[in-house]
Every structure is written in C-alpha cells, then in structure tokens.
Motif scaffolding. Sequence first.
Motif, PDB file in Angstrom:
ATOM      1  N   TYR A  82       0.841  -1.200   0.000  1.00 46.61           N
ATOM      2  CA  TYR A  82       0.000   0.000   0.000  1.00 46.61           C
ATOM      3  C   TYR A  82       0.879   1.255   0.000  1.00 46.61           C
ATOM      4  N   ASP A  83       0.383   2.295  -0.631  1.00 43.82           N
ATOM      5  CA  ASP A  83       1.098   3.577  -0.650  1.00 43.82           C
ATOM      6  C   ASP A  83       0.498   4.581   0.332  1.00 43.82           C
ATOM      7  N   VAL A  84      -0.834   4.667   0.347  1.00 44.00           N
ATOM      8  CA  VAL A  84      -1.523   5.633   1.207  1.00 44.00           C
ATOM      9  C   VAL A  84      -2.747   4.958   1.817  1.00 44.00           C
ATOM     10  N   ILE A  85      -2.985   5.220   3.105  1.00 42.65           N
ATOM     11  CA  ILE A  85      -4.202   4.779   3.784  1.00 42.65           C
ATOM     12  C   ILE A  85      -4.988   6.014   4.179  1.00 42.65           C
ATOM     13  N   LEU A  86      -6.220   6.124   3.680  1.00 43.63           N
ATOM     14  CA  LEU A  86      -7.123   7.209   4.057  1.00 43.63           C
ATOM     15  C   LEU A  86      -8.117   6.670   5.072  1.00 43.63           C
ATOM     16  N   PHE A  87      -8.168   7.308   6.234  1.00 43.49           N
ATOM     17  CA  PHE A  87      -9.042   6.832   7.303  1.00 43.49           C
ATOM     18  C   PHE A  87      -9.841   8.015   7.835  1.00 43.49           C
ATOM     19  N   GLU A  88     -11.175   7.949   7.707  1.00 44.99           N
ATOM     20  CA  GLU A  88     -11.995   9.109   8.077  1.00 44.99           C
ATOM     21  C   GLU A  88     -13.016   8.763   9.150  1.00 44.99           C
ATOM     22  N   GLY A  89     -13.412   9.809   9.897  1.00 44.55           N
ATOM     23  CA  GLY A  89     -14.421   9.641  10.921  1.00 44.55           C
ATOM     24  C   GLY A  89     -14.863  10.986  11.462  1.00 44.55           C
ATOM     25  N   TRP A  90     -16.124  11.077  11.867  1.00 46.14           N
ATOM     26  CA  TRP A  90     -16.665  12.355  12.328  1.00 46.14           C
ATOM     27  C   TRP A  90     -16.008  12.825  13.631  1.00 46.14           C
ATOM     28  N   MET A  91     -15.569  11.878  14.465  1.00 47.18           N
ATOM     29  CA  MET A  91     -14.986  12.231  15.764  1.00 47.18           C
ATOM     30  C   MET A  91     -13.491  11.953  15.822  1.00 47.18           C
ATOM     31  N   LEU A  92     -12.901  11.653  14.675  1.00 50.01           N
ATOM     32  CA  LEU A  92     -11.464  11.386  14.639  1.00 50.01           C
ATOM     33  C   LEU A  92     -10.714  12.655  15.078  1.00 50.01           C
ATOM     34  N   GLY A  93      -9.827  12.502  16.017  1.00 50.04           N
ATOM     35  CA  GLY A  93      -9.084  13.638  16.544  1.00 50.04           C
ATOM     36  C   GLY A  93      -9.642  14.205  17.838  1.00 50.04           C
ATOM     37  N   PHE A  94     -10.832  13.743  18.255  1.00 50.88           N
ATOM     38  CA  PHE A  94     -11.383  14.182  19.543  1.00 50.88           C
ATOM     39  C   PHE A  94     -10.590  13.508  20.663  1.00 50.88           C
ATOM     40  N   LYS A  95     -10.192  14.309  21.651  1.00 49.95           N
ATOM     41  CA  LYS A  95      -9.354  13.796  22.733  1.00 49.95           C
ATOM     42  C   LYS A  95      -9.992  14.107  24.082  1.00 49.95           C
ATOM     43  N   PRO A  96      -9.825  13.196  25.046  1.00 52.27           N
ATOM     44  CA  PRO A  96     -10.490  13.376  26.342  1.00 52.27           C
ATOM     45  C   PRO A  96      -9.991  14.613  27.079  1.00 52.27           C
ATOM     46  N   LEU A  97     -10.897  15.244  27.805  1.00 47.10           N
ATOM     47  CA  LEU A  97     -10.545  16.380  28.650  1.00 47.10           C
ATOM     48  C   LEU A  97     -10.143  15.874  30.030  1.00 47.10           C
TER      49      LEU A  97
END
Length: 428
Positions: free
Chosen positions: A194-209
């Motif tokens: 594989y060359d590139v993996i695209l991974f998407e999600g509405w809450m991707l990157g949300f981190k706990p407070l």
Amino acid sequence: MGQLHHVTPSLSLLKFIDGCWKGTFFHSKEFETTMTYQSMAMLPQAQASLDHILHHRDAYLKDRADRHLGRRPLVVGVSGCQGSGKTTLCDTLAHILREEHNMNVVNFSLDDLYLTRADQAHLAEANPGNRLLQYRGQAGSHDMALARSIFSKLLDKNAQSNVPVAIPSYDKSLFGGLGDRLPKSSWKQVYPPYDVILFEGWMLGFKPLLNEQLEHVYRQKSQENQQGHKNQLTEHPLAHIEKLNDKLVTYERELYPFMDIFIHLSPTDLEQVYQWRLQQEHHMKQTRNVQGLSDEAVRAFVDTYMPAYELYLPRLDRVGFFGQGDRGESLKGYEGPQRQDGGYSGQERHLRLVLDQDRRLIRSQPMQERVVPNAPSDPSVSQSRGIAPKRLLFSCAMIGLLGLVGYSRRQRLMSVFSTLTRSFARKG
C-alpha cells in the motif's frame, strides 16, 4: 503549503467527482449548476488536501530512507462533522491518487469499525439511561481491538503481496436501522503493498478532557443554559458525559498513534451541521425515492452528537491533532514537532480546512505542532506527581479489603478499584 491552486482534471475524473458530489452531500442548486463538465475546476478543499498528502508523502519517504526504515504506507486521518463532505473528499482523493499518481490506496472509515449489534446491545445494557451510549455513533461504540488489528496488518512491513487484508463492512440498515457488522465473507479485500491509507471519521481527533476541565466546561454551559443560551451538553447528566469522556482515552491510546498526517474539515459555526445534515436527508429522499427522516427527526439525530462537538472541537481547532493540549494535558508520543514514538515528524502535519455554510473553503490553515513549555512528556510522570501518597494509601486500603471478601465480590471490587485508580491518575 497552504496555497490553493485550481487545475483542470481529466474528463473521467470530472465525471467521477460530479457523480460523487451529486450522489451524496454537495447538491445545492448553485453547486450543481456550476459544477459541470465544461466549467468545473478542482474543488479547493480537494486540491488543498491533495497537495498536503503529496507534499508529506515525499517528505515521509525521504525520512524513512534517511533513517533506514522499511517500506510503510502513509496514514492520513480525515475528520469532519456530519455532512461536511469528508467521505466524498476521501473517495475523490483515493481516485486521484490511484488514477493520476498510480498509488495503491486503502480508503475506509471509523464507521466500518462499529461494534457488532450484540456488543452494542451489551454496551447499552451496561449504561442504562445514558442516551449517548444506547446506539452506535459515539466514542465507545467502535471496536478498538479490531481497529488496532486492521492497522497493524496494513502496516506490516513483512506483508505478502498475495495475502490481502480484510476491511470490515457495516450495514446500518440491519435490525431496523440499528445496524450490524457484516460477515467476514462480505468484507473488502485489499492487497499490499500500500502507498496511502485514508481513514476518516466524524470524531477522529477528539481527545479526552481532564476531569477538572470537563467539569468546568459543564458548569459554564449550565450557566449559559440558565441565561437562555441553549446547548445540548447539559441535556445529559455530567456522569453520562464523563463516561463518554472516559471512552475517548482508548481512541487516543490505541488509534491515534497510527496517524502520520491529518486533514480536518472545520465548520465556521456548529449550526452548519444541522443544515448540512438536513440537505443530505432531503437529497436522499429526492434521489432515492425513500421516506427518510423528518426535519425534526434529523435535528434530534444531530442533537445527540452536539455534546461531543461542544466539548472536543475547540481543542482540535485550537492546537490541532499533533499539538499538545494547552489545559494541562501531558504530551503524547505522537504529538509535538518531534514525535517520541519514532513516527514521522514533518512540520505542519495537520491541515485545517474551514468551510462556510455552503461548504465553500474560506481558509486553509496548516497547523504547527505546538507544545507547552516544561510540561511532562511521559503520561506516567504526570500521573504520579502530587498524588502518589494518595494512591499508595488508597491501594493499601483496597488490598486489605480484598482479603476479607469472597472471590465473586473480589472480582467486582477489583473492577471498581481499577476504575478509581484511573480516575486518580487523570486528576493528577
């Protein structure tokens, strides 16, 4: 980086993008009348995203060569609110990278990793009354063990070209719309290298407070609510919000370190999410001749996601995916200008694309990997400071108690003990 350029793509690409846009989200009259084969140019958000990927892939390959590391695909995380166009963007990028750049691209979603219907039912039963965890969608409704397994296989440097990796498939229409994961025989097979993996999600990157930060935001929103400024966060008890916050810890630990670079479609105002999702529903009913949801039901659906947006989007917009939290959070191994986990450390790995209510790109912002001076970089260090005496005393008391009870009660107490210990650590 960050400059936008319009290009004239091939006719096949124009047809592909035009079909994707019309078949999903981008269907405003103005958009559909201007996006024609004769006059359509590459959408700015697609071009900016493509530039971001190509720039970093070149730097990524050079970095791995300089460090004498083996072949490994570039993992691109893509995040965006419901209706922002993230899925269409990923489909378009995958097509461009395959057709125009001859790359082997894997494109899948956080939605593909939902729990099975049975496991989701168990999650709901374990959290009675918590509306955030009764159905799929929120943190906690994804199979993180499966996610880690899939990424580990995709990134395996010893993978054989004739041995595919199976990407899960989830059908949201099963069980009357409750959904379920399809049998493995229906999963998508992708073959390395594989060359590139695209991974998407509405809450991707949300981190706990941090706990005190979460409580502060909740109190602030409660005061605003009393003053007539309605919000969805305080429609839920704080204990239910804390449960959601706890679930995010696993995403940050198990999933986020796989990301090499990041793209975020950010709204100028959260109210746009309601409009985008309504447009999506109206278009689906018009083009597929199905009943769909009423406007009221759509709004109620989006309401369930608003607490997460209100809590976690501010940090993502403020410091980015690879920036350290500026409210006392410890520096994670994948964060900062120089990753401590051995991953790719190119500059400005996060691209923030700000969209207006019509999904027009109004700002392209490469984000620097900021850190907080003198902040602890090892989570175990931050957890031990200032609370070691309390934790030691608490641990001794619990160990003494365990010796006085039977086996079954001991198991339940151990579960409570583990939860409380993690709570002490987070507060530290």
